[in-house]
Scaffold this motif. Structure first.
Motif, mmCIF file in Angstrom:
data_model
loop_
_atom_site.group_PDB
_atom_site.id
_atom_site.type_symbol
_atom_site.label_atom_id
_atom_site.label_comp_id
_atom_site.label_asym_id
_atom_site.label_seq_id
_atom_site.Cartn_x
_atom_site.Cartn_y
_atom_site.Cartn_z
ATOM 1 N N PRO A 214 0.885 -0.987 -0.160
ATOM 2 C CA PRO A 214 -0.025 0.008 0.167
ATOM 3 C C PRO A 214 0.889 1.407 -0.142
ATOM 4 O O PRO A 214 0.368 2.225 -0.717
ATOM 5 C CB PRO A 214 -0.967 -0.051 1.452
ATOM 6 C CG PRO A 214 -0.908 -1.506 1.611
ATOM 7 C CD PRO A 214 0.405 -2.096 1.078
ATOM 8 N N GLU A 215 1.988 1.298 0.513
ATOM 9 C CA GLU A 215 3.013 2.429 0.719
ATOM 10 C C GLU A 215 3.526 2.738 -0.740
ATOM 11 O O GLU A 215 3.710 3.681 -1.141
ATOM 12 C CB GLU A 215 3.856 2.188 1.785
ATOM 13 C CG GLU A 215 3.344 2.200 3.186
ATOM 14 C CD GLU A 215 4.327 1.887 4.195
ATOM 15 O OE1 GLU A 215 4.229 0.460 4.661
ATOM 16 O OE2 GLU A 215 5.078 2.567 4.664
ATOM 17 N N GLY A 216 3.882 1.589 -1.385
ATOM 18 C CA GLY A 216 4.356 1.708 -2.630
ATOM 19 C C GLY A 216 3.360 2.397 -3.628
ATOM 20 O O GLY A 216 3.737 3.019 -4.370
ATOM 21 N N VAL A 217 1.912 1.758 -3.392
ATOM 22 C CA VAL A 217 0.928 2.416 -4.059
ATOM 23 C C VAL A 217 0.986 3.957 -3.739
ATOM 24 O O VAL A 217 0.664 4.864 -4.944
ATOM 25 C CB VAL A 217 -0.409 1.667 -3.939
ATOM 26 C CG1 VAL A 217 -1.593 2.328 -4.421
ATOM 27 C CG2 VAL A 217 -0.344 0.158 -4.502
ATOM 28 N N ARG A 218 1.075 4.508 -2.885
ATOM 29 C CA ARG A 218 1.073 5.501 -2.321
ATOM 30 C C ARG A 218 1.962 6.574 -2.974
ATOM 31 O O ARG A 218 1.921 7.367 -3.466
ATOM 32 C CB ARG A 218 1.134 5.781 -0.854
ATOM 33 C CG ARG A 218 0.596 7.215 -0.389
ATOM 34 C CD ARG A 218 1.202 7.466 1.002
ATOM 35 N NE ARG A 218 2.543 7.614 1.175
ATOM 36 C CZ ARG A 218 3.322 7.001 2.349
ATOM 37 N NH1 ARG A 218 2.701 6.233 3.010
ATOM 38 N NH2 ARG A 218 4.545 7.302 2.306
ATOM 39 N N LYS A 219 3.345 5.915 -2.811
ATOM 40 C CA LYS A 219 4.382 6.701 -3.530
ATOM 41 C C LYS A 219 4.238 6.832 -4.941
ATOM 42 O O LYS A 219 4.655 8.007 -5.361
ATOM 43 C CB LYS A 219 5.828 5.806 -3.100
ATOM 44 C CG LYS A 219 6.258 5.954 -1.610
ATOM 45 C CD LYS A 219 7.352 5.113 -1.403
ATOM 46 C CE LYS A 219 7.593 4.709 -0.106
ATOM 47 N NZ LYS A 219 8.242 5.817 0.578
ATOM 48 N N ILE A 220 3.967 5.860 -5.615
ATOM 49 C CA ILE A 220 3.940 6.198 -7.229
ATOM 50 C C ILE A 220 2.727 6.916 -7.393
ATOM 51 O O ILE A 220 2.903 7.855 -8.390
ATOM 52 C CB ILE A 220 3.887 4.694 -7.778
ATOM 53 C CG1 ILE A 220 4.104 4.696 -9.257
ATOM 54 C CG2 ILE A 220 2.371 3.906 -7.487
ATOM 55 C CD1 ILE A 220 5.439 5.229 -9.454
ATOM 56 N N ALA A 221 1.620 7.070 -6.791
ATOM 57 C CA ALA A 221 0.577 7.792 -7.062
ATOM 58 C C ALA A 221 0.823 9.100 -6.881
ATOM 59 O O ALA A 221 0.550 10.036 -7.569
ATOM 60 C CB ALA A 221 -0.811 7.268 -6.340
#
Lengths: 275, 430
Positions: free
Chosen positions: B253-260
């Motif tokens: 979920p943090e990876g998703v946040r970072k890329i978004a």
């Protein structure tokens, strides 16, 4: 100076219990108030937007009010299993402690085996299917009773050893039948250890996850712990709803504890003095 | 004697009439259950499809039951199949996991059903065992490659890389601009495998028969320069110091946040991540683009494709005919439209006549060109070979964290794979 010396240990104890118990609970409450975006950060922060009520409504109405069904199932499961556990474990413990036969060794071995040997799932399901108990709530109740019985028996047996045999003998001389001796003389004396049993086993059974997952499949058969999977999946988790759900299913046991607080503490300490 | 006989006969006739009545009553009112994995977009799609089907067939009632994904989900599916209590219709992975649930013994073959004509061959191959096809695709195909943040690319004036050198050059510029070039999230170990698994198109471009020889135990990651590249690339990214500081602890979920939100520029991932971005960061959906993992040369740039889960019918169902009708509906163009409306498109469909809507997010539109030309996409290795070592994610975490070097990791993975191949009893392994 002497004040510090006298009280520092209590202060440390309070601090430790605050860190271990209260902070995680505050974290649950805070996350349950957040919206999806902020909750995905999983940090210890003040909610930017309060939506506890929306989250609660969301959680309860999800999948056609599944949480309510789950609460009913879990309550029935916990109350029924713990009642059966207490009655049977006390009986077994009593007989085992009072009557010495050559079977005692074998029975003790079986009880310990029940504690030590992990049950296999697929053969158990076959057995349940053959008896027509699979995917039925009463089938799961029997499973919970069977899995938790050995531990309860050990608790009871150790406690019954502290009750003088003279009491039984006096009752028998006064004309009590065997069941009277057990239910009217011994059972009330067992109250402290019964409270311990009720507390320990109902928490375990209420929180049980794997047994309902495998032995009670089907819609309408969910227990509260299984509802957590409505909001948590491998690739996408709604943390705000997950934590609201955790909060909701933590509350009933919490209320029980607040209500019975005095009795539980009294029971445990009484057991400690006698034991 | 005769009186007694007539009475028995009457009772028998009565019973027969009763069973006949209840028999026809059963045929009219059908009750079925469906087991789906608990991914939110998946549940939403299933609920919409079931609602539409029940509206069109008022005599049918279908209940949806959800199950967790991952290892717990594997256990549930296997337990239910083994004990004969599987739901009438259920979803599960294709490829190597599908082979592990003993399809010929447990599942109903769908090879000769008319709707199978509309399913793409590439998908059928991952749900085929012993010459029979057992499943239909549950959703669109996914690409394995690199998600990138479009605003960062625009700000720094970067081009989408076609070769690995261009990719590393971009990383260098992004790092010089003070941003995290590559996002890694080893808190969820499975996310660490993407550089290796997503590189398979490049492996097959260099060695077209790698999968066959690999299954036969002839080709190894350590001996094949093309296959070992996946591990080397992971090592290069670590050595270039391009990763986010918390790569060891961060989760998906943090990876998703970072890329978004543009905290990092690249995230090697499967394209289904767009579902999570859409759910949590809807205003950033147009900020994330996608490209296939680049290989050595700009000429052979192509996409490694992941097949979606499949929908199966177990042999234990009490209603095979009705279950087949429902599965036929799920494999229809109408079901794709329902999915488009319910959750939007996340990639190209594998059913003929099904298309994603025109207003797809960039991740999906970036993926479509790879499907329009022949030879620019190919399935991932796990769909071509039943051999996939269980410890790959741990090994890639080690390489990505600089604990183990690439050559060593490739050799270790070959050993890991050997155990799996021997368990499957494949010829040529010992």
């Amino acid at each position: 100076m002497s004040l510090i010396r006298r009280h520092w240990l209590s202060v440390v104890a309070i601090l430790v219990s605050f860190v271990v118990f209260v902070i995680p609970f505050i974290f649950i409450v805070l996350t349950a108030m957040k919206d999806k975006r902020q909750s995905a950060l999983l940090d210890f922060s003040w909610p930017e937007k309060f939506q506890l009520w929306e989250n609660i409504v969301d959680v309860i109405t999800t999948r056609n009010w599944q949480l309510l069904t789950a609460f009913i199932n879990s309550t029935i499961l916990t109350v029924a299993s713990v009642t059966l556990l207490v009655v049977f474990a006390a009986m077994v413990g009593f007989v085992l402690q009072r009557r010495r036969t050559r079977w005692n060794g074998l029975i003790n071995f079986l009880i310990l085996a029940g504690l030590m040997i992990p049950p296999a799932i697929v053969p158990t399901i076959w057995l349940l299917q053959a008896m027509g108990l699979f995917a039925k709530l009463h089938g799961l109740i029997l499973i919970e009773v069977a899995y938790h019985l050995p531990f309860s028996i050990l608790l009871y047996r150790a406690f019954i050893a502290t009750i003088p045999k003279d009491l039984d003998e006096a009752a028998i001389i006064d004309g009590a039948r065997p069941l009277d001796v057990f239910f009217r003389i011994i059972m009330p004396l067992l109250w402290p250890v019964t409270v311990t049993n009720i507390v320990v086993q109902s928490v375990t059974i209420f929180n049980d996850f794997t047994n309902p997952l495998y032995y009670l499949p089907g819609r309408g058969n969910e227990t509260v712990q299984l509802t957590l999977y409505n909001f948590q999946s491998q690739f996408n988790t709604s943390y705000h709803l997950l934590f609201t759900n955790i909060l909701l299913i933590t509350i009933p046991p919490l209320i029980v504890f607040l209500f019975f607080n005095r009795q539980i503490v009294a029971g445990v300490t009484a057991g400690a003095v006698k034991g | 004697m005769t009186a007694k006989f007539t009475r028995t006969a009457r009772v028998a006739v009565g019973i027969m009439a009763f069973t006949a009545l209840s028999g026809s009553a059963l045929a009219e009112d059908v009750f079925m259950t469906m087991l789906v994995s608990n991914n939110p977009s998946n549940v939403a799609t299933a609920e919409a499809a079931v609602a539409a089907y029940m509206k069109a067939n008022p005599n049918v009632t279908i209940e949806i039951e959800t199950r967790p994904g991952g290892g717990e989900g594997d256990n549930i599916v296997k337990t239910r199949l083994a004990t004969g209590v599987m739901n009438d219709v259920f979803q599960y992975n294709g490829g190597s996991l599908f082979q592990a649930i003993n399809p010929q013994q447990n599942l109903l073959p769908l090879t000769d059903e008319p709707f199978m004509a509309d399913i793409q061959e590439s998908f059928k191959s991952v749900v085929t065992a012993g010459g029979e096809v057992f499943g239909i695709p549950n959703g669109p195909a996914m690409g394995g490659g690199i998600l990138y943040n479009i605003p960062i690319y625009e700000e720094l004036g970067l081009e989408v890389p076609k070769s690995w050198d261009e990719f590393m050059a971009n990383n260098e510029k992004i790092k010089a601009a003070g941003k995290d070039a590559v996002i890694q999230t080893y808190g969820d170990t499975w996310t660490s495998q993407l550089f290796v698994l997503g590189d398979y198109f490049n492996v097959s471009a260099a060695e077209p028969d790698f999968a066959e020889r690999y299954t036969a135990g002839e080709a190894k990651f350590a001996d094949s320069p093309a296959a070992a590249k996946g591990f080397e690339r992971l090592q290069e990214v670590f050595e270039g110091d391009y990763m986010n500081e918390d790569f060891g602890a961060a989760k998906f979920p943090e990876g998703v946040r970072k890329i978004a939100q543009g905290e990092g520029a690249h995230y090697p991932m499967l394209t289904f991540a767009i579902g999570a971005i859409k759910d949590t960061y809807p205003e950033h959906v147009d900020d994330v683009g996608f490209f296939a993992q680049p290989g050595d040369s700009t000429d052979s740039n192509g996409l490694t494709v992941w097949m979606p889960d499949a929908t199966y019918i177990p042999k234990s169902t009490s209603n095979p005919e009705e279950a087949k009708k429902f599965v036929a509906f799920l494999a229809s163009v109408e079901a794709c439209k329902i999915r488009n409306e319910a959750v939007g498109a996340t990639g190209p469909y594998l059913v003929k006549g099904c298309f994603p809507p025109s207003d797809v997010p960039p991740v999906v539109s970036d993926m479509l060109p790879y499907f329009e030309e022949e030879g620019r996409n190919g399935p991932a290795l796990e769909f071509l070979s039943p051999v996939k070592g269980p410890a790959l994610e741990q090994i890639t975490v080690e390489v990505g964290s600089g604990i183990r070097n690439a050559a060593d990791a490739a050799a270790l993975y070959d050993q890991d794979v050997r155990k799996q191949a021997m368990q499957l009893g494949l010829p040529g392994w010992k």
